[in-house]
Design an enzyme around this catalytic site. Structure first.
Site, PDB file in Angstrom:
ATOM      1  N   GLY A 128      -2.419   1.158  -7.323  1.00 53.19           N
ATOM      2  CA  GLY A 128      -3.395   0.179  -7.821  1.00 53.19           C
ATOM      3  C   GLY A 128      -2.968  -0.377  -9.172  1.00 53.19           C
ATOM      4  O   GLY A 128      -2.513   0.373 -10.031  1.00 53.19           O
ATOM      5  N   ARG A 187       0.995  -0.222  -2.279  1.00 53.84           N
ATOM      6  CA  ARG A 187       0.933   1.169  -1.814  1.00 53.84           C
ATOM      7  C   ARG A 187       1.887   1.193  -0.617  1.00 53.84           C
ATOM      8  O   ARG A 187       1.601   0.587   0.407  1.00 53.84           O
ATOM      9  CB  ARG A 187      -0.488   1.546  -1.399  1.00 53.84           C
ATOM     10  CG  ARG A 187      -1.508   1.365  -2.543  1.00 53.84           C
ATOM     11  CD  ARG A 187      -2.822   2.011  -2.215  1.00 53.84           C
ATOM     12  NE  ARG A 187      -3.881   1.627  -3.140  1.00 53.84           N
ATOM     13  CZ  ARG A 187      -4.117   2.221  -4.312  1.00 53.84           C
ATOM     14  NH1 ARG A 187      -3.353   3.213  -4.703  1.00 53.84           N
ATOM     15  NH2 ARG A 187      -5.111   1.828  -5.081  1.00 53.84           N
ATOM     16  N   ASP A 229      -1.045   9.097  -9.128  1.00 50.60           N
ATOM     17  CA  ASP A 229      -0.537  10.297  -8.453  1.00 50.60           C
ATOM     18  C   ASP A 229       0.265   9.981  -7.189  1.00 50.60           C
ATOM     19  O   ASP A 229       1.297  10.604  -6.940  1.00 50.60           O
ATOM     20  CB  ASP A 229      -1.666  11.303  -8.173  1.00 50.60           C
ATOM     21  CG  ASP A 229      -2.708  10.760  -7.215  1.00 50.60           C
ATOM     22  OD1 ASP A 229      -2.893   9.533  -7.164  1.00 50.60           O
ATOM     23  OD2 ASP A 229      -3.332  11.569  -6.511  1.00 50.60           O
ATOM     24  N   THR A 255      -3.106   4.073 -14.225  1.00 55.13           N
ATOM     25  CA  THR A 255      -4.189   4.004 -13.237  1.00 55.13           C
ATOM     26  C   THR A 255      -5.512   3.946 -13.993  1.00 55.13           C
ATOM     27  O   THR A 255      -5.658   4.614 -15.022  1.00 55.13           O
ATOM     28  CB  THR A 255      -4.207   5.226 -12.288  1.00 55.13           C
ATOM     29  OG1 THR A 255      -5.482   5.272 -11.616  1.00 55.13           O
ATOM     30  CG2 THR A 255      -4.028   6.548 -12.996  1.00 55.13           C
ATOM     31  N   ASP A 304      -8.160   5.268 -13.040  1.00 54.68           N
ATOM     32  CA  ASP A 304      -8.977   6.444 -12.716  1.00 54.68           C
ATOM     33  C   ASP A 304      -8.927   7.563 -13.761  1.00 54.68           C
ATOM     34  O   ASP A 304      -9.803   8.427 -13.788  1.00 54.68           O
ATOM     35  CB  ASP A 304      -8.550   7.035 -11.366  1.00 54.68           C
ATOM     36  CG  ASP A 304      -8.901   6.137 -10.202  1.00 54.68           C
ATOM     37  OD1 ASP A 304      -9.605   5.130 -10.414  1.00 54.68           O
ATOM     38  OD2 ASP A 304      -8.463   6.425  -9.072  1.00 54.68           O
ATOM     39  N   ASP A 330      -7.138  10.123 -13.764  1.00 56.54           N
ATOM     40  CA  ASP A 330      -7.211  11.399 -13.045  1.00 56.54           C
ATOM     41  C   ASP A 330      -5.876  12.151 -13.009  1.00 56.54           C
ATOM     42  O   ASP A 330      -5.635  12.933 -12.097  1.00 56.54           O
ATOM     43  CB  ASP A 330      -7.706  11.150 -11.608  1.00 56.54           C
ATOM     44  CG  ASP A 330      -6.811  10.183 -10.849  1.00 56.54           C
ATOM     45  OD1 ASP A 330      -5.960   9.525 -11.468  1.00 56.54           O
ATOM     46  OD2 ASP A 330      -6.969  10.089  -9.616  1.00 56.54           O
ATOM     47  N   ARG A 387     -11.826   7.137  -6.709  1.00 48.38           N
ATOM     48  CA  ARG A 387     -11.857   7.663  -5.345  1.00 48.38           C
ATOM     49  C   ARG A 387     -12.111   9.165  -5.315  1.00 48.38           C
ATOM     50  O   ARG A 387     -12.874   9.667  -4.526  1.00 48.38           O
ATOM     51  CB  ARG A 387     -10.540   7.337  -4.643  1.00 48.38           C
ATOM     52  CG  ARG A 387     -10.681   7.333  -3.171  1.00 48.38           C
ATOM     53  CD  ARG A 387      -9.445   6.994  -2.387  1.00 48.38           C
ATOM     54  NE  ARG A 387      -8.368   6.352  -3.111  1.00 48.38           N
ATOM     55  CZ  ARG A 387      -7.694   5.307  -2.651  1.00 48.38           C
ATOM     56  NH1 ARG A 387      -8.040   4.761  -1.518  1.00 48.38           N
ATOM     57  NH2 ARG A 387      -6.685   4.835  -3.323  1.00 48.38           N
TER      58      ARG A 387
HETATM   59  O1  F6P Z   1      -6.668   4.364  -7.973  1.00 48.45           O
HETATM   60  C1  F6P Z   1      -7.274   3.234  -8.478  1.00 48.45           C
HETATM   61  C2  F6P Z   1      -8.337   2.731  -7.539  1.00 48.45           C
HETATM   62  O2  F6P Z   1      -8.909   1.579  -8.120  1.00 48.45           O
HETATM   63  C3  F6P Z   1      -9.417   3.729  -7.139  1.00 48.45           C
HETATM   64  O3  F6P Z   1     -10.410   3.903  -8.109  1.00 48.45           O
HETATM   65  C4  F6P Z   1      -9.922   3.122  -5.860  1.00 48.45           C
HETATM   66  O4  F6P Z   1     -10.508   4.088  -5.045  1.00 48.45           O
HETATM   67  C5  F6P Z   1      -8.667   2.582  -5.235  1.00 48.45           C
HETATM   68  O5  F6P Z   1      -7.774   2.336  -6.310  1.00 48.45           O
HETATM   69  C6  F6P Z   1      -8.833   1.321  -4.430  1.00 48.45           C
HETATM   70  O6  F6P Z   1      -7.618   0.986  -3.857  1.00 48.45           O
HETATM   71  P1  F6P Z   1      -7.260  -0.399  -3.171  1.00 48.45           P
HETATM   72  O7  F6P Z   1      -7.120  -1.426  -4.261  1.00 48.45           O
HETATM   73  O8  F6P Z   1      -5.986  -0.151  -2.462  1.00 48.45           O
HETATM   74  O9  F6P Z   1      -8.398  -0.734  -2.283  1.00 48.45           O
END
Ligand code: F6P
Length: 321
Positions: A11, A72, A103, A126, A128, A130, A172
């Site tokens: 992300g 991703r 991660d 990120t 998050d 995390d 998430r």
């Molecule tokens: O890891 C960052 C994040 O924004 C999370 O908080 C969220 O769950 C996820 O990415 C969403 O991913 P995507 O943009 O692939 O839908």
């Protein structure tokens, strides 16, 4: 070390551009060349890369998103995919790599270092927050400010209509954004995956706060909390008989100009990553703990748990009485 690569992955997070700039400029300072790899590990797999000079990263420190693009990567999940990426790096004579991401990206980086003996250093990027091994990740502070701005606005409407607002923030598997936003936004309740709670108990907390004379309430729910904002809102309505409104902030939290904190962290860690490669380090993320650089093996960034700040979680709840 003569030439290094840099990519952003997973992300996007505000401050990734500042990190790329820092990598390129630091490399130039030490006389190294840099190859910018587009679309994260997908670009590595496809050989989608080009030389990046210090002037190519001008005017990006203040921009959200990532100039290098991100993804991703499915291709990176197979040993064959990773071998193809390693081959591209060999062809480009890249002998060190900086991976900016979360991660999932570090899992990919770890496998590349392990399977192909390449020198790889990670930079935590990120929203998050995390990742174990760093107090903060690049993008987190900006995301918190963006979410807080939305919460403040929703509070105006909540107060005017005497309504209960259930607001879902990103995360998430983690409640860092939720706790910070709840404390800063004066929320009545905060729900995070790290502190599971029965929905009936949540509804009861809101009911009690109404009994204490509150005519409107804000409940912050981290995306990863079981049931999500919709489930929480339903439980509150069933228990209190009050109308609720749900707002899912979603990807708005990922965009926008990075806050000063994220630009500074990105600059410091981008520089540190190149210096780590030069010092012969590999297979690690460089983070910052108590204002000092901190190096942790990739695996620890996801196997060791970084809990939400207990003191903040407690304060958020105590101060909502
Ligand atoms: O890891 C960052 C994040 O924004 C999370 O908080 C969220 O769950 C996820 O990415 C969403 O991913 P995507 O943009 O692939 O839908």
């Amino acid at each position: 070390l003569r030439r290094i690569g840099v990519l952003t992955s997973g992300g996007d997070a505000p401050g990734m551009n500042a990190a790329v700039r820092a990598v390129v400029r630091t490399a130039s300072f030490y006389g190294l060349e840099v190859v910018g790899i587009r679309r994260g590990f997908n670009g590595l797999h496809d050989g989608d890369m080009d030389l990046l000079g210090p002037r190519d990263v001008a005017n990006i420190i203040q921009r959200g998103g990532t100039r290098l693009l991100t993804a991703r990567s499915e291709a990176w999940r197979t040993p064959e995919g990773r071998a193809q990426g390693a081959e591209h790096l060999r062809r480009w004579e890249v002998d060190g790599l900086v991976v900016i991401g979360g991660d999932g990206s570090f899992r990919g980086a770890h496998l590349l270092a392990q399977e192909h003996g390449l020198r790889v250093i990670g930079v935590p990027g990120t929203i998050d927050n995390d990742l174990y091994g760093t107090d903060y990740t690049i993008g987190y502070h900006t995301a918190v400010e963006t979410a807080l701005d939305a919460v403040d606005k929703l509070r105006d409407t909540g107060a005017s209509h005497e309504r209960i607002f259930v607001i879902e923030v990103m995360g998430r598997h983690a409640g860092h954004i939720a706790v910070e936003v709840a404390l800063a936004g004066g929320a009545e309740e905060v729900l995070v995956p790290e502190r599971p709670k029965a929905l009936a108990e949540v509804a009861e907390t809101v009911r009690q706060s109404q009994e204490r004379g509150k005519s409107s309430s804000i409940v912050i729910v981290a995306e990863g909390f079981p049931g999500g904002a919709e489930g929480v809102a339903r439980a509150i309505t069933e228990s209190t008989g009050e109308e609720t409104r749900v707002t899912i902030l979603g990807h708005i939290q990922r965009g926008g100009a990075p806050a000063a904190h994220d630009r500074v962290l990105a600059s410091v860690l981008g520089q540190a990553a190149v210096e780590a490669l030069l010092a012969g380090r590999s297979g690690e993320m460089v983070g910052e703990v108590a204002q000092r650089l901190n190096y942790v093996p990739f695996e620890e960034t996801w196997t060791k748990r970084k809990d939400v700040a207990s003191n903040k979680y407690r304060s958020a709840r105590l101060l909502s009485c």
